[in-house]
Write an enzyme that holds these catalytic residues in place. Structure first.
Site, PDB file in Angstrom:
ATOM      1  N   HIS A 131      -0.685 -16.331   7.577  1.00 43.51           N
ATOM      2  CA  HIS A 131      -0.098 -15.127   7.007  1.00 43.51           C
ATOM      3  C   HIS A 131       0.963 -14.595   7.966  1.00 43.51           C
ATOM      4  CE1 HIS A 131      -3.027 -14.505   3.776  1.00 43.51           C
ATOM      5  NE2 HIS A 131      -2.199 -13.578   3.346  1.00 43.51           N
ATOM      6  N   HIS A 138       0.795  -1.226   0.000  1.00 43.63           N
ATOM      7  CA  HIS A 138       0.000   0.000   0.000  1.00 43.63           C
ATOM      8  C   HIS A 138       0.823   1.269   0.000  1.00 43.63           C
ATOM      9  CE1 HIS A 138      -2.702  -3.158   1.311  1.00 43.63           C
ATOM     10  NE2 HIS A 138      -3.652  -2.437   0.772  1.00 43.63           N
ATOM     11  N   ASP A 142      -6.772 -15.950  -5.571  1.00 43.43           N
ATOM     12  CA  ASP A 142      -6.136 -16.997  -6.356  1.00 43.43           C
ATOM     13  C   ASP A 142      -6.259 -18.342  -5.656  1.00 43.43           C
ATOM     14  OD1 ASP A 142      -5.072 -16.610  -8.817  1.00 43.43           O
ATOM     15  OD2 ASP A 142      -3.193 -15.755  -8.113  1.00 43.43           O
TER      16      ASP A 142
END
Lengths: 377, 377, 377, 377
Positions: free
Chosen positions: A104, A17, A339
């Site tokens: 993550h 970002h 995905d």
């Protein structure tokens, strides 16, 4: 740190970002014909949104060279390159304000840095690989000029659907010896050159996509025409630096070269690659290639081949039972589409990292060869 | 080059037939209680000649600290260490004057260096690992003090005889959580903690020994109590540096961590490790550990576990059809007796390299934590 | 290569005539309040065109942070920064197509790189220092937070007009102990805090400006409140890394710290800095400071001070008898107006490089202190 | 850290009172004729006890090569070398148990490391330079083969007695162009080639010796036949790495190259080195050499010359008023006899460090030249 390489060194910056992502490539020899057109193709190959199998985010990812070239030639000075960040969509990730996403880097980043970025995993974003691919494209161009080096990666398994990667299998060795990038891309988004498993792979990906789930896979890569003698004998064996490079990619779980894990089951008498005399090149070469083109950490002129395991993508659209940052039980579901398999997109990234390893080792070895020559006299 | 690490750095020297092999360990903190007695045990564990399964060469491998300690404490200055080479037996290798040994480094070394050492592969000798093990022993002592870090490696497969390494298998996770070095050594030379396969492994090794052949295997290693936050996000992810370290060991063919290659077949919904709240430590942890203790390149406090593939030893006593350096057909047979399986001996070497990776990353992260603290104010 | 530092590392790119110049700062701790406003002041101080004494080229040099910060705080990830190149004026240098400029890098660059850039010396351009200054501004902010470190540089000589830099002179030591950047800038473009020589310096610069000539000078820099214990004992002594940093600046000819070259004439009995007990800090300190704040390569808590020699600028407007690239005799005159003395502009650059050295050594030492603490237990 | 260099890297270990001091030289090209006889001469030149002017401690300092050579040739693998510590005499330093020696590293080492070695300054001992000199001897041999590089250092001042080092002085330039090590050693222990000041230097040293005091001096070094193109443009300019190398030597206070600090007083019109065409070499060269053989950080083929300031030795036999570690006032007098001037002994050490810098830059540049060649095609 964010640098890789000794004489040919890439340093990357950027996360999801921020304004731009990019890199500085240091050590590119001067006089190389070089423009954005040399770099864009691999960037485009790594781009999402290229098929119905992958995510629709369409990042244009146009690279802009900032420095280090003039009149279409490299100057020998550092090459600054950047790609603007356009498609932020920070809202899509809003629930991650409450939940660390399972598998993550959200939680480990906070633990490590004591601070939280809106992008969650910060540098673990796949966008970080843009700088690597841009640098790798330059490395590849040098390698092609140096020795006609060819680097081609492809998908060799998706989930349980796998090509036969037995090193003693002539069909597998033939693919390694002949496969081209054009062929890899031509066979569709799954990027698997083996027609016997390709369709099944597509079905598997579609199955997990429909189930809002994801599935992993393996990328296999071959390096042809690698000069003999690359790789440093002790800590920086060629396979060690390749492993380092590959495991530094997001979502990887393993690396093997030559016969790999399977090779541990082949007895020495069969695993050893006997030498033969190669009449065409007037030098020794090996009859088989279980070694994967590397012996004692040093390239031997045979095809170098290795495989990299990519885990099933951690971002899935289905609900996951987990806890918030504060430890409260809850359910997290990623919004948007994701995905189901990142493996095919990893193909150009694997190639790029391989190129970065090789060009650095090449430059180091050429310096040594100079030393050998002067010591002889 | 022959150095490994940034803030805790080992530099090694030595090959099979020189005066001594050794290392310089730079960056060891001062004030650590340290003597040869801290280093010798792991050196002895890597020594050949410890059982009927391995080669009878009895190298005593006594380490001598040259510098960097005084009155039993480290000074903070570089620690020089060396082990004399005693048992050269260069005659045993005499046939290698004619033949490059298949799948050894003899030929690639000549290609790389333009010169031939009597030891053939020079630095690719297993004796080069002595310096690594000596350095690793120091690293381990620091890690133990820092956080009670425990590193235990063991043999998880020999040839086709393999423990179940499914990351979702509770038995496997239990072994990872509890196995000790004492237990590994106590179960005999094969160093496999799983009694269901151990005896078969011994038989396999004996079979190949009797056939004058060799067989490979896999070493699995677990790191317990690793501090949270180790590993650099981009190129120097914790798994990337571990992979680099492991693939720099002689005879390795692959590296995988956590769920590894098998993990590519587990869909994301099962592969993801959900977070739970750990009441005892008042922090999050993960319910499963397919990630292998690392997320986004950063340790998350769970057990770090990985496996390393070791190929079947290239040196075998049976005859091999190959060619001479000049390209003439011939038959090579290594004299003397040779280890049918080097895998069990690799156990302490894998542990040592893991320790070297961790201590370096620990020191780097602790510097960052200092930075975090001052920036907060 | 274009990188500097180990744990806090800056990598720069860019030359005079490319799109932008910039850098990547790697290793900045997370949580630091940081915006362009922290960086611009030092960039503006290094900018030409700030007074009648210096060149009228007005480069605005606005820095743009690309990555590594969010909501005004550093993330711990690499900080990409760039400054657009606006004022190219490549025509002004057109004669350099024929002539390598004497004492510039034009000729050596061609020899080294085998290629010629329109900017002549390529990376030897003063614009390359923009990345260093941007990085240095971040380093300074960390150092200020860490220990209230203050770094102030000033001009101590122009040509033969020199302040007294005798280390035993109380007036000189007083300046070192109290001078601020505000005071340095307030005294006019010559940036010399000693009113007894300042006016003469201005006259000297004007004299050489009017003669289309140039004149060199010396920048002296003091570092106050440096933590005790920074600097690595052997190759990376604090003074060695400072020397490396300073001599990496364009146009430098020498570096000295503490008593410097003059100190070689002071006998040991006077040069030695006796210890005294400092009641306020309850620790030892030295009575005199000929050592310049460093003993055995390690900071001792006293003021660190050093001086850097800058040669007379190589670009002068008067004609110079020289030869063309092809070796033909001829006369070269640089068009446009040029700085008669670059020394005052070097002031913020010297400060920036000092900050880069210190912050890196600080982070390394803090890691060691952690190691000391755990070894004690 | 204790390593220096990128492709040719030396790592040293050892302090005054440990078993041995030594180094590992990594990156030496294979095929170099090499034995202890190549290394001993420079070690002997750095040895104390060679004349009535220097300290009578007679350390034999015999070097023992441990690895990396075979049959008189280098193998390309790391060269381990060590010198036993024989003459400890720890008692001579016993008073340092109470007092930190002024302007020694005793106090800063304790601050940095939190521990005290019996040798006080630990690695700041002059014995640490043995490893550097051993490595430098190898580097010199390579440089001589590469381009007939000659490196000669000499004493250019002792206290206030100084040779004229004006770069525009033909006599000084003539000395730089012709002086040999044999001549330097032949003129007696003071190692100054200028007969007009040499005798005065001897008298000055004797004066300070008789006064139980010490005096500093300057060592000037010339490098002849350096290949054109060495040095990296940005942070690793040739002069920057030379400065780093020299300031890493114990007791140094400054470094200047070419015109140095004096050069800041020469206007650009005279300081610039105009180009002329050199008929014999069919290339450009410079008419004068104020640049000191380096322009823009890159060697230009002219003599590289630089000077290093050495402070008056901190160890003196006369009493010094200082305080104990606990801060109590007292008087310290070093027992035994001490060198009144360490400057002449520094001559071979300066040469060695210069060689280490050059050989590393040479290997890096030769790698680049390879890159240039392939990019051209």
């Amino acid at each position: 740190m964010s640098s890789f390489g000794t004489l040919f060194r890439v340093t990357t910056y950027g996360e999801s970002h921020c304004k731009s992502v990019g890199c500085i490539v240091d050590g590119c020899p001067p006089g190389l014909e070089l423009s954005e057109a040399d770099i864009q193709p691999q960037l485009s190959r790594r781009r999402p949104g290229q098929s119905k199998l992958s995510t629709p985010r369409n990042e244009k990812d146009q690279v802009h060279i900032q420095s280090g070239t003039e009149n279409g030639l490299s100057l020998g000075s550092p090459i600054g390159m950047l790609v603007q960040n356009e498609d932020h969509r920070p809202h899509d990730y809003s629930e991650t304000d409450l939940y660390p996403r399972p598998s993550h880097a959200d939680w480990t980043y906070i633990q490590k840095y004591g601070t939280k970025s809106t992008s969650g995993g910060g540098r673990s974003s796949a966008r970080e690989t843009i700088g690597r691919v841009a640098a790798g494209a330059i490395a590849e161009k040098i390698l092609a000029k140096a020795n006609g080096v060819e680097i081609v990666a492809f998908v060799s398994s998706i989930g349980e659907i796998a090509m036969d990667r037995n090193p003693l299998d002539p069909k597998f060795q033939k693919i390694l010896s002949s496969i081209t990038r054009e062929e890899v891309d031509a066979v569709g988004p799954v990027r698997c050159p083996d027609e016997t498993v390709r369709e099944e792979m597509v079905k598997v990906i579609e199955k997990y996509r429909d189930a809002k789930d994801s599935i992993g896979g393996v990328v296999t890569c071959v390096i042809r025409n690698c000069p003999i003698g690359l790789g440093e004998p002790c800590f920086d064996k060629l396979e060690a630096t390749l492993a380092h490079a590959m495991l530094s990619l997001p979502a990887t779980k393993g690396f093997e070269f030559g016969s790999g894990f399977f090779g541990t089951t082949i007895p020495g008498s069969k695993h050893n690659d006997p030498f033969i005399f190669d009449e065409s090149n007037k030098r020794l070469r090996t009859k088989t290639n279980n070694s994967g083109g590397v012996q004692g950490g040093i390239s031997n002129g045979e095809n170098i081949y290795f495989s990299v395991a990519f885990k099933s993508a951690a971002t899935i659209s289905q609900e996951q039972t987990t806890v918030t940052y504060e430890g409260k039980d809850g359910v997290l579901a990623a919004r948007g589409r994701h995905d189901p398999s990142v493996t095919p997109r990893a193909v150009p990234i694997v190639e790029s990292m391989a190129a970065l390893v090789l060009v650095d080792q090449l430059l180091i070895q050429k310096s040594r060869e100079y030393g050998i020559n002067i010591c002889k006299n």
